[in-house]
Design a protein around this motif. Structure first.
Motif, PDB file in Angstrom:
ATOM      1  N   GLY A 474       0.813  -1.218   0.000  1.00 59.70           N
ATOM      2  CA  GLY A 474       0.000   0.000   0.000  1.00 59.70           C
ATOM      3  C   GLY A 474       0.844   1.265   0.000  1.00 59.70           C
ATOM      4  N   ASP A 475       2.162   1.127   0.287  1.00 58.24           N
ATOM      5  CA  ASP A 475       3.058   2.294   0.256  1.00 58.24           C
ATOM      6  C   ASP A 475       3.581   2.519  -1.160  1.00 58.24           C
ATOM      7  N   TYR A 476       3.850   3.783  -1.459  1.00 59.59           N
ATOM      8  CA  TYR A 476       4.560   4.121  -2.690  1.00 59.59           C
ATOM      9  C   TYR A 476       6.042   4.245  -2.370  1.00 59.59           C
ATOM     10  N   VAL A 477       6.883   3.607  -3.201  1.00 63.44           N
ATOM     11  CA  VAL A 477       8.335   3.734  -3.010  1.00 63.44           C
ATOM     12  C   VAL A 477       8.989   4.050  -4.354  1.00 63.44           C
ATOM     13  N   MET A 478      10.201   4.611  -4.294  1.00 64.69           N
ATOM     14  CA  MET A 478      10.949   4.858  -5.522  1.00 64.69           C
ATOM     15  C   MET A 478      11.939   3.707  -5.698  1.00 64.69           C
ATOM     16  N   VAL A 479      11.926   3.102  -6.871  1.00 69.67           N
ATOM     17  CA  VAL A 479      12.776   1.939  -7.122  1.00 69.67           C
ATOM     18  C   VAL A 479      13.590   2.178  -8.393  1.00 69.67           C
ATOM     19  N   LYS A 480      14.911   1.967  -8.263  1.00 72.43           N
ATOM     20  CA  LYS A 480      15.771   2.086  -9.442  1.00 72.43           C
ATOM     21  C   LYS A 480      15.998   0.693 -10.038  1.00 72.43           C
ATOM     22  N   VAL A 481      15.712   0.565 -11.330  1.00 70.45           N
ATOM     23  CA  VAL A 481      15.797  -0.739 -11.991  1.00 70.45           C
ATOM     24  C   VAL A 481      17.236  -1.011 -12.430  1.00 70.45           C
ATOM     25  N   TYR A 482      17.760  -2.198 -12.043  1.00 74.26           N
ATOM     26  CA  TYR A 482      19.126  -2.545 -12.475  1.00 74.26           C
ATOM     27  C   TYR A 482      19.160  -3.723 -13.449  1.00 74.26           C
ATOM     28  N   ASP A 483      18.034  -4.475 -13.548  1.00 72.82           N
ATOM     29  CA  ASP A 483      18.041  -5.625 -14.458  1.00 72.82           C
ATOM     30  C   ASP A 483      16.593  -5.959 -14.826  1.00 72.82           C
ATOM     31  N   CYS A 484      16.430  -6.843 -15.816  1.00 75.67           N
ATOM     32  CA  CYS A 484      15.064  -7.212 -16.192  1.00 75.67           C
ATOM     33  C   CYS A 484      15.047  -8.567 -16.882  1.00 75.67           C
ATOM     34  N   SER A 485      13.862  -9.156 -16.915  1.00 76.89           N
ATOM     35  CA  SER A 485      13.599 -10.284 -17.803  1.00 76.89           C
ATOM     36  C   SER A 485      12.478  -9.807 -18.727  1.00 76.89           C
ATOM     37  N   ALA A 486      11.952 -10.698 -19.558  1.00 78.30           N
ATOM     38  CA  ALA A 486      10.853 -10.289 -20.432  1.00 78.30           C
ATOM     39  C   ALA A 486       9.595  -9.971 -19.626  1.00 78.30           C
ATOM     40  N   ALA A 487       9.525 -10.521 -18.407  1.00 75.37           N
ATOM     41  CA  ALA A 487       8.296 -10.380 -17.625  1.00 75.37           C
ATOM     42  C   ALA A 487       8.421  -9.437 -16.439  1.00 75.37           C
ATOM     43  N   THR A 488       9.640  -9.156 -15.990  1.00 74.59           N
ATOM     44  CA  THR A 488       9.813  -8.490 -14.696  1.00 74.59           C
ATOM     45  C   THR A 488      10.963  -7.497 -14.728  1.00 74.59           C
ATOM     46  N   LEU A 489      10.801  -6.417 -13.940  1.00 73.79           N
ATOM     47  CA  LEU A 489      11.918  -5.503 -13.704  1.00 73.79           C
ATOM     48  C   LEU A 489      12.461  -5.776 -12.303  1.00 73.79           C
ATOM     49  N   PHE A 490      13.781  -5.775 -12.149  1.00 76.58           N
ATOM     50  CA  PHE A 490      14.398  -5.991 -10.836  1.00 76.58           C
ATOM     51  C   PHE A 490      15.062  -4.689 -10.405  1.00 76.58           C
ATOM     52  N   GLY A 491      14.807  -4.281  -9.163  1.00 71.77           N
ATOM     53  CA  GLY A 491      15.335  -2.983  -8.743  1.00 71.77           C
ATOM     54  C   GLY A 491      15.768  -2.922  -7.303  1.00 71.77           C
TER      55      GLY A 491
END
Ligand code: SAH
Ligand code: SF4
Ligand code: F3S
Length: 494
Positions: A474-491
């Motif tokens: 329920g919280d909003y957070v700021m996330v920096k993305v460092y990697d990804c797959s076709a389905a997901t961003l990892f941050g």
């Protein structure tokens, strides 16, 4: 793999939940005498309807349970969109037959689109079924249950022109407590030639916008932070305080024919979106589904104006070839579809998420026409998509007038090509996000690891990042993305 291919409808596991997968009910213990277990199949509208059903049944003396073993009554809220959706239900009914043998008092009801399509046939063909109710008959469920209590089989499959269940407060069954579905309209008037929905859900009608806004306000007060407004074609949402004028003529025609509209409140989808966005800047607003023939620039401008309206559009294409689109009776061509994509990019920018539905192997589709679908995908570069091969549905215009002449083998081959290309594009689009920082609404713990949180960014991309004790769902957070797959961003949290 081959036989399962139609089930690989979408690329992200989180989003997979919205397509032909099952959602079961949660435990609500308020001391009611009997217990209802409800299982939902098909689209988000069905999940949303199950919450209305739970509310009606609660009044009728039932709590919901998360276990079929504990249930006095089991409802399957079904889908009829493709043949395999119905096959799934047939298998479930076989299983429930076994359960009922062990517990003869168990009552079994089939609701939703398959119930509406098959009507009495469902009771005749599946002996285990006690009750059948179509999507507009849910207010009648407690009466139908009483009939079954009295030893009869019961059915109500009447479709309505005005039922919107506007006054019913849904029991949130499928919710993480953060995001909720809100139905804004029912039915569909489009008559795409392949589609059963106009037959299973009846005529299109729009729900009173004030009841929609009240529901969103109530959700916000209860801690929800995201709503998804639902309709088969949200762009044709149209409500008027004087329904006679609008429902008969439509707004534009009413104005053209000089109908007296003074003092009449008229709300279209752009207006509604704005009303909902104004409930609170903390509530994210999403919606589904847009229709390429009806999507206006006004809607896109409202999206651009409000930060809390998510920059994501699900814009089903179905095909990239204008002849096939004509046979499908979709009301647009490849060119006008691409014009809508251009408008999205112009008004909302390249970061706006765009997804699609596509059907491979529709009647008479040639190889060259299938190539047009692939080239449409190349031009648009969708973020993700729901992809199917054509499944002929009884009594639809296509079944009556066109020949389902593409072999299953070719359909599957074309679908596999579409899916493979979409995987490439999803990865390509996600790679553009690596290095960027997004505002993410935390929806819960990642399915893969307790130590990770899962949320989505405005473009509807799933973002996974290490959980921190400072934040909860329920919280909003700021996330920096460092990697990804076709389905997901990892941050990482920043
Ligand atoms: N109202 C939405 C679609 C609802 S059905 C719209 O107009 O886009 C969801 C998707 O199922 C459709 O977009 C279509 O891609 C697919 N679909 C519908 N009927 C189908 C059929 N007979 N065979 C295969 N796919 C179908
Ligand atoms: Fe079916 Fe077409 Fe209506 Fe969508 S718009 S529900 S595809 S008839
Ligand atoms: Fe299925 Fe009915 Fe939705 S046919 S996709 S549950 S409207």
């Amino acid at each position: 793999m081959q036989t399962l291919i139609q089930d690989i409808d979408i690329l992200t596991p989180e989003a997979q939940a919205s397509c032909e997968t099952v959602k079961v009910s949660v435990e609500t213990s308020t001391g009611k005498a009997r217990k209802l277990y409800i299982e939902s199949y098909g689209c988000q509208m069905n999940f949303s309807d199950s919450e209305i059903v739970a509310s009606i049944m609660h009044e009728g003396g039932f709590d919901t349970t998360a276990s079929e073993e504990n249930a006095d009554l089991i409802f399957l809220n079904t889908c009829a969109i493709r043949d395999n959706a119905e096959q799934k239900i047939r298998h479930r009914l076989q299983h429930l037959n076994g359960l009922k043998k062990r517990k003869p008092s168990l009552m079994i009801g089939v609701l939703g689109c398959m119930a509406e399509r098959l009507k009495i046939k469902l009771i005749e063909e599946e002996k285990v079924v006690d009750l059948v109710a179509g999507p507009d008959a849910y207010r009648d469920l407690p009466n139908l249950v009483s009939e079954v209590d009295g030893g009869q089989k019961a059915m109500n499959v009447f479709l309505s022109r005005d039922e919107t269940y506007a006054d019913i407060a849904p029991v949130r069954l499928n919710s993480n407590g953060v995001s909720a579905f809100v139905s804004i309209m029912r039915g569909c008037d489009n008559m795409c030639s392949f589609c059963v929905v106009p037959f299973t859900r009846g005529r299109e009608r729009s729900r009173n916008p004030h009841s929609i806004v009240d529901e969103v306000k109530d959700l916000f007060a209860k801690g929800y932070r995201e709503v998804t407004l639902l309709g088969q074609n949200v762009d044709s949402y149209l409500w008027s305080s004087n329904p006679d004028v609008i429902s008969i003529l439509g707004e534009k025609k009413a104005v053209k024919q000089g109908a007296d509209l003074t003092g009449v409140e008229i709300i279209n989808f752009a207006n509604l979106l704005e009303m909902v966005a104004q409930v609170s800047p903390l509530v994210r607003v999403r919606y589904s589904t847009s229709h390429p023939k009806d999507m206006t620039d006004d809607v896109l401008h409202v999206m651009a104006k409000y930060d809390n309206i998510c920059k994501y559009i699900h814009l089903p294409a179905q095909s990239g070839n204008s002849r096939i689109l004509e046979l499908m009776n979709r009301g647009y061509t490849r060119e006008t579809y691409l014009d809508r994509i251009r408008a999205i990019r112009e008004i909302l920018g390249n970061d706006c998420g765009i997804s699609m539905d596509l059907i491979a192997g529709f009647c008479t589709e040639t190889d060259a026409e299938h190539q047009d679908t692939l080239s449409l995908m190349q031009e648009v570069k969708y973020d993700f998509g729901y992809m199917f091969y054509y499944s002929e549905r009884p009594n639809t215009p296509a079944e009556k007038r066109l020949k389902d002449d593409i072999s299953l083998e070719v359909k599957k081959k074309r679908l596999a090509e579409i899916i493979a290309l979409q995987m490439e594009h999803s990865l390509e689009r996600n790679r553009l996000d690596v290095g960027k920082t997004f505002k993410v609404l935390i929806e819960g713990t990642s399915k893969r690891s307790e130590d990770q949180h899962m949320g989505r960014n405005t473009a509807n991309k799933v973002v996974i990042f290490p959980r921190s004790d400072k934040h909860q769902k329920g919280d909003y957070v700021m996330v920096k993305v460092y990697d990804c797959s076709a389905a997901t961003l990892f941050g990482e949290l920043v």
